[in-house]
Design an enzyme around this catalytic site. Structure first.
Site, PDB file in Angstrom:
ATOM      1  N   CYS A 133       6.047  -4.748  16.065  1.00 49.19           N
ATOM      2  CA  CYS A 133       5.699  -3.773  17.093  1.00 49.19           C
ATOM      3  C   CYS A 133       4.247  -4.016  17.506  1.00 49.19           C
ATOM      4  O   CYS A 133       3.381  -4.231  16.648  1.00 49.19           O
ATOM      5  CB  CYS A 133       5.899  -2.358  16.577  1.00 49.19           C
ATOM      6  SG  CYS A 133       7.587  -2.064  16.034  1.00 49.19           S
TER       7      CYS A 133
ATOM      8  N   CYS B  32       6.579  -6.675   7.475  1.00 47.28           N
ATOM      9  CA  CYS B  32       7.652  -5.996   8.204  1.00 47.28           C
ATOM     10  C   CYS B  32       8.502  -7.010   8.944  1.00 47.28           C
ATOM     11  O   CYS B  32       8.023  -8.053   9.366  1.00 47.28           O
ATOM     12  CB  CYS B  32       7.076  -4.977   9.193  1.00 47.28           C
ATOM     13  SG  CYS B  32       8.377  -3.974   9.946  1.00 47.28           S
TER      14      CYS B  32
ATOM     15  N   CYS C 194       1.238  -1.856  15.979  1.00 49.09           N
ATOM     16  CA  CYS C 194       1.214  -1.570  14.541  1.00 49.09           C
ATOM     17  C   CYS C 194       0.555  -2.698  13.748  1.00 49.09           C
ATOM     18  O   CYS C 194       0.867  -3.871  13.950  1.00 49.09           O
ATOM     19  CB  CYS C 194       2.648  -1.360  14.063  1.00 49.09           C
ATOM     20  SG  CYS C 194       2.803  -1.186  12.285  1.00 49.09           S
TER      21      CYS C 194
ATOM     22  N   GLU D  42       0.830  -1.205   0.000  1.00 44.40           N
ATOM     23  CA  GLU D  42       0.000   0.000   0.000  1.00 44.40           C
ATOM     24  C   GLU D  42       0.866   1.256   0.000  1.00 44.40           C
ATOM     25  O   GLU D  42       1.945   1.270   0.579  1.00 44.40           O
ATOM     26  CB  GLU D  42      -0.921   0.001   1.228  1.00 44.40           C
ATOM     27  CG  GLU D  42      -1.990  -1.091   1.129  1.00 44.40           C
ATOM     28  CD  GLU D  42      -2.980  -1.087   2.288  1.00 44.40           C
ATOM     29  OE1 GLU D  42      -4.144  -1.388   2.043  1.00 44.40           O
ATOM     30  OE2 GLU D  42      -2.590  -0.802   3.437  1.00 44.40           O
TER      31      GLU D  42
ATOM     32  N   CYS E  65      -1.070   6.257   9.808  1.00 45.20           N
ATOM     33  CA  CYS E  65       0.153   5.601  10.271  1.00 45.20           C
ATOM     34  C   CYS E  65      -0.153   4.311  11.005  1.00 45.20           C
ATOM     35  O   CYS E  65      -0.988   4.291  11.900  1.00 45.20           O
ATOM     36  CB  CYS E  65       0.885   6.514  11.262  1.00 45.20           C
ATOM     37  SG  CYS E  65       2.026   7.595  10.468  1.00 45.20           S
TER      38      CYS E  65
ATOM     39  N   CYS F 288       3.463   8.597   1.175  1.00 48.43           N
ATOM     40  CA  CYS F 288       4.011   7.663   2.145  1.00 48.43           C
ATOM     41  C   CYS F 288       4.282   6.354   1.411  1.00 48.43           C
ATOM     42  O   CYS F 288       3.342   5.714   0.943  1.00 48.43           O
ATOM     43  CB  CYS F 288       2.976   7.498   3.261  1.00 48.43           C
ATOM     44  SG  CYS F 288       3.448   6.331   4.518  1.00 48.43           S
TER      45      CYS F 288
HETATM   46  N1  SAH Z   1       8.936   0.915  10.187  1.00 52.33           N
HETATM   47  C1  SAH Z   1       9.170   2.292  10.271  1.00 52.33           C
HETATM   48  C2  SAH Z   1       8.302   3.113   9.339  1.00 52.33           C
HETATM   49  C3  SAH Z   1       6.875   2.716   9.166  1.00 52.33           C
HETATM   50  S1  SAH Z   1       5.762   2.975  10.506  1.00 52.33           S
HETATM   51  C4  SAH Z   1       8.998   2.763  11.697  1.00 52.33           C
HETATM   52  O1  SAH Z   1       8.521   2.000  12.527  1.00 52.33           O
HETATM   53  O2  SAH Z   1       9.397   3.882  11.984  1.00 52.33           O
HETATM   54  C5  SAH Z   1       5.432   4.734  10.458  1.00 52.33           C
HETATM   55  C6  SAH Z   1       5.088   5.330  11.821  1.00 52.33           C
HETATM   56  O3  SAH Z   1       3.778   4.931  12.251  1.00 52.33           O
HETATM   57  C7  SAH Z   1       6.034   4.891  12.927  1.00 52.33           C
HETATM   58  O4  SAH Z   1       6.373   5.980  13.751  1.00 52.33           O
HETATM   59  C8  SAH Z   1       5.174   3.914  13.687  1.00 52.33           C
HETATM   60  O5  SAH Z   1       5.643   3.733  14.986  1.00 52.33           O
HETATM   61  C9  SAH Z   1       3.820   4.582  13.613  1.00 52.33           C
HETATM   62  N2  SAH Z   1       2.692   3.702  13.932  1.00 52.33           N
HETATM   63  C10 SAH Z   1       2.615   2.359  13.796  1.00 52.33           C
HETATM   64  N3  SAH Z   1       1.388   1.906  14.171  1.00 52.33           N
HETATM   65  C11 SAH Z   1       0.684   2.996  14.561  1.00 52.33           C
HETATM   66  C12 SAH Z   1      -0.644   3.189  15.020  1.00 52.33           C
HETATM   67  N4  SAH Z   1      -1.490   2.166  15.119  1.00 52.33           N
HETATM   68  N5  SAH Z   1      -1.046   4.444  15.323  1.00 52.33           N
HETATM   69  C13 SAH Z   1      -0.196   5.511  15.153  1.00 52.33           C
HETATM   70  N6  SAH Z   1       1.060   5.390  14.701  1.00 52.33           N
HETATM   71  C14 SAH Z   1       1.514   4.154  14.410  1.00 52.33           C
HETATM   72 FE1  SF4 Z   2       7.364  -2.446  11.290  1.00 52.37          FE
HETATM   73 FE2  SF4 Z   2       5.145  -1.264  12.129  1.00 52.37          FE
HETATM   74 FE3  SF4 Z   2       7.198  -1.570  13.796  1.00 52.37          FE
HETATM   75 FE4  SF4 Z   2       7.380   0.203  11.776  1.00 52.37          FE
HETATM   76  S1  SF4 Z   2       5.964   0.285  13.511  1.00 52.37           S
HETATM   77  S2  SF4 Z   2       8.920  -1.320  12.433  1.00 52.37           S
HETATM   78  S3  SF4 Z   2       6.174  -0.878  10.197  1.00 52.37           S
HETATM   79  S4  SF4 Z   2       5.988  -3.231  12.871  1.00 52.37           S
END
Ligand code: SAH
Ligand code: SF4
Length: 376
Positions: free
Chosen positions: A136, A132, A139, A112, A361, A125
């Site tokens: 996390c 991934c 996420c 996406e 995000c 974006c």
């Molecule tokens: N993997 C990279 C980039 C992609 S995630 C990273 O983790 O930085 C982009 C941003 O969205 C990151 O700051 C991540 O922590 C945040 N993010 C992930 N899940 C989210 C959620 N459910 N609500 C708000 N931000 C979120």
């Molecule tokens: Fe991967 Fe989501 Fe963690 Fe970013 S926030 S490193 S996309 S699992």
């Protein structure tokens, strides 16, 4: 992970260039690579420069439209190459104007990308992996296994598709519809550094798409050994997904923290070659109700960031089906922001865009994966 294991990880998950009907896609090739392809075909080297301009300045995909190439040259090119774009499976448009595309790559795997228009600019974006490497806990992408890395061509094509949609090829207008790139989609870009770097260099090339390093931001969960290289080689803006001020909590939210704890991560930020007071590092901090949003957290955050040219991006948590957290309420976020502001840090509260189409995000996860889950 050592440099060596980062390399073998990349090799394991990165495909060799995918062929389309047996032909190679020219997107993602540098000028030098185009020259060497011309040589192999027995064509003059200056053809490479002509092709480059058609592909990266004019967005042309059909060899027949490349009018300064003779008929026989066009036929030869069409026999061996294509100028391809991913197949658009769906396009969703949010009430706020954001657009999300589900794109299928040549092997059918889907990613996406999200375009976010703003008054005088627009950001895209882009995704760097299918799924991934990390998991996390907050996420949605993190609930998907890593299918594979994207190659440079696939990262670049996300940008080129959006330029197609916006009709932004040819003479570049002063106020661009697509002015900024954020590498914040699916995936951890620093676990797929080489292809990301190659794509970024092609995006920055002043003879081509020409989006400058100050307009490109890479977000990382904290792959410490790659941060310096990113600053030295690319000089783009850095965003760090911090989200917690103690290792205990950050281990829970971002398991990668067990490998690269907060102190090491912040030292890499202090040493980041492209950071200065004029170009601050963004620290992303997702506001999770009752988890990381108290006054003590705000105080510790300010203490930790002392000496780093930083701005703090407070992100309301974007929930997804089955997600384990709730977003902090507005008053709590405001209070946290006020504290951080008073300590001298710009701390915009990021209004989530595209929530209604699950484009905000942390919400990206390919629809095909969602469907598969349902079937199971
Ligand atoms: N993997 C990279 C980039 C992609 S995630 C990273 O983790 O930085 C982009 C941003 O969205 C990151 O700051 C991540 O922590 C945040 N993010 C992930 N899940 C989210 C959620 N459910 N609500 C708000 N931000 C979120
Ligand atoms: Fe991967 Fe989501 Fe963690 Fe970013 S926030 S490193 S996309 S699992």
């Amino acid at each position: 992970m050592s440099d060596e294991s980062l390399k073998s990880h990349a090799a394991r998950f990165t495909p060799t260039p995918l062929l389309i009907d047996g032909k190679r896609n020219l997107i993602g090739l540098t000028l030098a690579e185009l020259k060497s392809e011309m040589e192999t075909l027995g064509l003059e080297p200056f053809r490479a420069k002509q092709l480059w301009a058609w592909i990266y300045c004019h967005g042309v995909r059909d060899f027949e439209k490349m009018t300064n190439l003779g008929k026989s040259v066009r036929a030869k090119l069409a026999k061996h190459f294509v100028v391809w774009r991913p197949t658009i499976k769906t396009e969703q448009i949010s009430v706020d104007g954001s657009r999300k595309w589900l794109m299928a790559m040549a092997d059918g795997h889907e990613i996406e990308a999200v375009y976010i228009p703003e008054e005088d600019r627009g950001s895209l974006c882009v995704s760097s992996q299918i799924g991934c490497t990390n998991k996390c806990s907050f996420c949605h992408t993190g609930t998907m296994r890593l299918v594979r890395n994207l190659n440079a061509s696939e990262i670049l094509m996300q940008v080129m598709h959006v330029k197609d949609v916006l009709g932004e090829w040819g003479t570049i207008p002063k106020a661009r519809l697509l002015s900024n790139i954020v590498i914040m989609g699916m995936g951890e870009p620093l676990f797929n550094y080489e292809p990301v770097a190659k794509a970024v260099k092609l995006i920055m090339d002043e003879e081509g798409i020409s989006i400058g390093r100050r307009k490109i931001t890479l977000s990382t969960s904290g792959v410490v050994p790659m941060i310096k290289r990113c600053g030295e080689e690319l000089g783009i803006n850095l965003a760090i997904s911090l989200h917690a001020v103690t290792n205990e909590l950050r281990n829970e939210l971002i398991p990668l923290n067990k490998k690269y704890p907060i102190e090491e991560l912040l030292q890499a930020c202090r040493d980041y070659p492209a950071a200065s007071n004029a170009r601050r590092i963004t620290f992303e901090y997702v506001m999770l109700k009752g988890i990381n949003d108290g006054p003590a957290d705000a105080k510790e955050l300010v203490r930790l960031l002392r000496g780093i040219p930083a701005k703090i991006n407070l992100l309301p948590y974007n929930p997804w089906p089955g997600s384990p957290y709730e977003s902090s309420d507005d008053a709590t976020i405001q209070k946290f922001g006020d504290y951080v502001n008073a300590a001298g840090y710009a701390s915009p509260i990021r209004t989530p865009r595209g929530r209604d189409i699950m484009a905000a995000c942390g919400q990206l996860k390919s629809a095909s994966q969602k469907e598969k889950k349902k079937e199971e």
